[in-house]
Design an enzyme around this catalytic site. Structure first.
Site, mmCIF file in Angstrom:
data_model
loop_
_atom_site.group_PDB
_atom_site.id
_atom_site.type_symbol
_atom_site.label_atom_id
_atom_site.label_comp_id
_atom_site.label_asym_id
_atom_site.label_seq_id
_atom_site.Cartn_x
_atom_site.Cartn_y
_atom_site.Cartn_z
ATOM 1 N N TYR A 74 0.835 -1.221 0.000
ATOM 2 C CA TYR A 74 0.000 0.000 0.000
ATOM 3 C C TYR A 74 0.863 1.261 0.000
ATOM 4 O O TYR A 74 0.531 2.257 -0.651
ATOM 5 C CB TYR A 74 -0.984 -0.031 1.178
ATOM 6 C CG TYR A 74 -2.233 -0.815 0.832
ATOM 7 C CD1 TYR A 74 -2.327 -2.181 1.098
ATOM 8 C CD2 TYR A 74 -3.292 -0.210 0.157
ATOM 9 C CE1 TYR A 74 -3.437 -2.919 0.717
ATOM 10 C CE2 TYR A 74 -4.421 -0.934 -0.220
ATOM 11 C CZ TYR A 74 -4.484 -2.291 0.056
ATOM 12 O OH TYR A 74 -5.583 -3.025 -0.346
ATOM 13 N N ARG A 77 1.810 1.961 -3.441
ATOM 14 C CA ARG A 77 0.683 2.508 -4.229
ATOM 15 C C ARG A 77 0.408 3.957 -3.821
ATOM 16 O O ARG A 77 0.147 4.819 -4.666
ATOM 17 C CB ARG A 77 -0.556 1.631 -4.039
ATOM 18 C CG ARG A 77 -0.432 0.276 -4.713
ATOM 19 C CD ARG A 77 -1.654 -0.590 -4.455
ATOM 20 N NE ARG A 77 -2.868 -0.005 -4.993
ATOM 21 C CZ ARG A 77 -4.095 -0.381 -4.634
ATOM 22 N NH1 ARG A 77 -4.258 -1.311 -3.713
ATOM 23 N NH2 ARG A 77 -5.160 0.183 -5.173
ATOM 24 N N GLN A 108 -15.120 3.232 -7.877
ATOM 25 C CA GLN A 108 -14.541 2.072 -7.190
ATOM 26 C C GLN A 108 -13.096 2.395 -6.807
ATOM 27 O O GLN A 108 -12.476 1.638 -6.070
ATOM 28 C CB GLN A 108 -14.563 0.844 -8.095
ATOM 29 C CG GLN A 108 -15.953 0.459 -8.573
ATOM 30 C CD GLN A 108 -15.892 -0.613 -9.642
ATOM 31 O OE1 GLN A 108 -15.824 -1.812 -9.353
ATOM 32 N NE2 GLN A 108 -15.895 -0.182 -10.886
ATOM 33 N N ASP A 111 -7.972 5.824 -5.257
ATOM 34 C CA ASP A 111 -7.082 6.992 -5.386
ATOM 35 C C ASP A 111 -7.925 8.261 -5.217
ATOM 36 O O ASP A 111 -9.152 8.190 -5.171
ATOM 37 C CB ASP A 111 -6.366 6.968 -6.760
ATOM 38 C CG ASP A 111 -7.316 7.127 -7.945
ATOM 39 O OD1 ASP A 111 -7.215 6.331 -8.905
ATOM 40 O OD2 ASP A 111 -8.174 8.030 -7.917
ATOM 41 N N HIS A 126 -15.199 1.978 -2.449
ATOM 42 C CA HIS A 126 -14.187 1.057 -1.915
ATOM 43 C C HIS A 126 -13.194 1.747 -0.993
ATOM 44 O O HIS A 126 -12.131 1.194 -0.710
ATOM 45 C CB HIS A 126 -13.436 0.358 -3.068
ATOM 46 C CG HIS A 126 -14.326 -0.543 -3.869
ATOM 47 N ND1 HIS A 126 -13.957 -1.066 -5.082
ATOM 48 C CD2 HIS A 126 -15.586 -0.998 -3.635
ATOM 49 C CE1 HIS A 126 -14.944 -1.824 -5.561
ATOM 50 N NE2 HIS A 126 -15.950 -1.787 -4.706
ATOM 51 N N CYS A 134 -7.496 3.254 12.298
ATOM 52 C CA CYS A 134 -6.997 2.408 13.388
ATOM 53 C C CYS A 134 -7.798 1.111 13.465
ATOM 54 O O CYS A 134 -9.024 1.135 13.410
ATOM 55 C CB CYS A 134 -7.101 3.161 14.720
ATOM 56 S SG CYS A 134 -6.624 2.113 16.117
ATOM 57 N N CYS A 137 -9.481 1.600 17.479
ATOM 58 C CA CYS A 137 -10.428 2.654 17.903
ATOM 59 C C CYS A 137 -11.086 3.351 16.719
ATOM 60 O O CYS A 137 -11.924 4.242 16.907
ATOM 61 C CB CYS A 137 -9.694 3.673 18.789
ATOM 62 S SG CYS A 137 -8.529 4.700 17.872
ATOM 63 N N GLY A 193 -14.093 2.795 -17.601
ATOM 64 C CA GLY A 193 -12.845 2.208 -17.111
ATOM 65 C C GLY A 193 -13.002 1.166 -16.040
ATOM 66 O O GLY A 193 -12.200 1.107 -15.106
HETATM 67 N N1 APR Z 1 -9.450 4.262 -20.286
HETATM 68 C C1 APR Z 1 -10.577 3.555 -19.969
HETATM 69 N N2 APR Z 1 -10.550 2.268 -19.532
HETATM 70 C C2 APR Z 1 -9.337 1.685 -19.432
HETATM 71 C C3 APR Z 1 -8.122 2.344 -19.739
HETATM 72 C C4 APR Z 1 -8.220 3.694 -20.181
HETATM 73 N N3 APR Z 1 -7.121 4.399 -20.498
HETATM 74 N N4 APR Z 1 -7.085 1.473 -19.534
HETATM 75 C C5 APR Z 1 -7.639 0.311 -19.093
HETATM 76 N N5 APR Z 1 -8.977 0.436 -19.047
HETATM 77 C C6 APR Z 1 -9.977 -0.553 -18.622
HETATM 78 C C7 APR Z 1 -9.596 -1.998 -18.817
HETATM 79 O O1 APR Z 1 -9.936 -2.414 -20.132
HETATM 80 C C8 APR Z 1 -10.483 -2.682 -17.757
HETATM 81 O O2 APR Z 1 -11.750 -2.984 -18.303
HETATM 82 O O3 APR Z 1 -10.141 -0.399 -17.217
HETATM 83 C C9 APR Z 1 -10.649 -1.607 -16.680
HETATM 84 C C10 APR Z 1 -9.897 -1.915 -15.411
HETATM 85 O O4 APR Z 1 -10.481 -3.064 -14.856
HETATM 86 P P1 APR Z 1 -9.955 -3.570 -13.430
HETATM 87 O O5 APR Z 1 -8.467 -3.578 -13.429
HETATM 88 O O6 APR Z 1 -10.716 -4.824 -13.113
HETATM 89 O O7 APR Z 1 -10.372 -2.414 -12.420
HETATM 90 P P2 APR Z 1 -11.806 -2.175 -11.777
HETATM 91 O O8 APR Z 1 -12.892 -2.601 -12.706
HETATM 92 O O9 APR Z 1 -11.826 -0.786 -11.277
HETATM 93 O O10 APR Z 1 -11.767 -3.179 -10.507
HETATM 94 C C11 APR Z 1 -12.849 -3.111 -9.606
HETATM 95 O O11 APR Z 1 -11.670 -4.653 -8.158
HETATM 96 O O12 APR Z 1 -9.612 -5.226 -7.301
HETATM 97 C C12 APR Z 1 -10.832 -4.624 -6.997
HETATM 98 O O13 APR Z 1 -11.285 -2.997 -5.390
HETATM 99 C C13 APR Z 1 -10.628 -3.187 -6.602
HETATM 100 O O14 APR Z 1 -11.958 -1.251 -7.157
HETATM 101 C C14 APR Z 1 -11.328 -2.406 -7.703
HETATM 102 C C15 APR Z 1 -12.343 -3.401 -8.217
HETATM 103 ZN ZN ZN Z 2 -6.559 3.728 17.767
#
Ligand code: APR
Ligand code: ZN
Length: 257
Positions: A74, A77, A108, A111, A126, A134, A137, A193
């Site tokens: 984390y 990230r 979702q 960031d 999310h 914490c 607490c 996305g």
């Molecule tokens: N513009 C638009 N879409 C894009 C781009 C871009 N430049 N680049 C990649 N993508 C698309 C990919 O094709 C894919 O369909 O973004 C999507 C990313 O999919 P994931 O990686 O599965 O991300 P997400 O759908 O947000 O995941 C949902 O899963 O791991 C958990 O909690 C985490 O919030 C996350 C959740």
């Molecule tokens: Zn605490």
């Protein structure tokens, strides 16, 4: 509007603009909207889950077993997101909210790029990676610097965790309730996305569909939600959203609105 959109070129953008100038919309975003800010997605070609196993890093059990390893991931990230900037897709979407074309962005993403793009309404399903919580607490703190090691609670000394939803955990009640309400009253779900594989987030645009609304998808790849899409824009969000905003403004100008 006939179902099943085509995915290329201006026709899809024109159809999406027409829908967005006629009805109330709500956006659902996923990691893809942040991809062009240099923040890796989870499941794409160079996605995080290609290199790391979610079970080992994004679950309460993983944190229990090895909080140091989870924090190593984390912190990496958080550092990457601190260096990232909102891209043209975040900015155009924020403008659509400011103009009242999109009521709110339900994301979702953990960031803070929608917030840093000054999006007036953001619902975080999310959680927020830039906040620590914490484990005892519940004290929360927004990370100024990148946490090193396992951060301790300044109130009670217990281990802090990222304030995000891990696999197997419930979504924040208030955020999910608000998201369901938004998609229930929307005429258009603008899905940007996301691979559409994680529930309940992926079910939200289907609420709009069930009520007779439309689903617009912006994604360079097909997703689990593509079969439900009325319009498919096979393009990167940072390219498609500014174009879409321009088309909407042009349509409103022509209509003298
Ligand atoms: N513009 C638009 N879409 C894009 C781009 C871009 N430049 N680049 C990649 N993508 C698309 C990919 O094709 C894919 O369909 O973004 C999507 C990313 O999919 P994931 O990686 O599965 O991300 P997400 O759908 O947000 O995941 C949902 O899963 O791991 C958990 O909690 C985490 O919030 C996350 C959740
Ligand atoms: Zn605490």
């Amino acid at each position: 509007m006939p179902r099943g959109g085509e995915g290329y070129g201006n026709r899809a953008l024109e159809r999406a603009a027409a829908l967005l100038t006629r009805g109330k919309a709500v956006a659902l975003t996923g990691a893809g909207i942040s991809a062009d800010s240099g923040v890796p997605t989870f499941r794409g070609e160079d996605g995080l889950w290609r290199r790391y196993r979610p079970e080992e890093l994004a679950t309460p059990e993983a944190f229990q077993k090895d909080p140091g390893l989870v924090w190593e991931w984390y912190s990496w990230r958080i550092e990457m997101i601190k260096k990232a900037r909102p891209n043209a897709g975040h900015v155009a979407l924020a403008e659509m909210v400011k103009l009242g074309l999109v009521e709110c962005v339900v994301t979702q993403n953990v960031d803070d790029l929608h917030e840093r793009a000054c999006t007036p309404c953001v619902v975080k399903l999310h959680g927020n990676i830039m906040v620590g919580r914490c484990t005892s607490c519940g004290f929360r703190v927004r990370w100024e610097d990148v946490p090193k090691g396992v951060p301790r609670c300044p109130q009670c000394g217990s281990a802090m965790r990222p304030d995000v939803v891990w696999f197997g955990e419930a979504l924040p009640e208030e955020a999910l309730t608000k998201a369901i309400e938004l998609f229930s009253r929307a005429d258009v779900a603008l899905v940007i996305g996301t691979s559409g594989v994680v529930r309940p987030a992926a079910d939200l645009p289907l609420i709009t569909k069930e009520k007779g609304g439309y689903l617009i998808e912006i994604n360079p790849e097909p997703t689990a939600l593509t079969p439900y899409a009325d319009v498919v824009i096979r393009e990167r969000a940072s390219v498609a959203l500014p174009k879409l905003l321009d088309m909407i403004l042009e349509a409103l100008r022509v209509r003298g609105e």
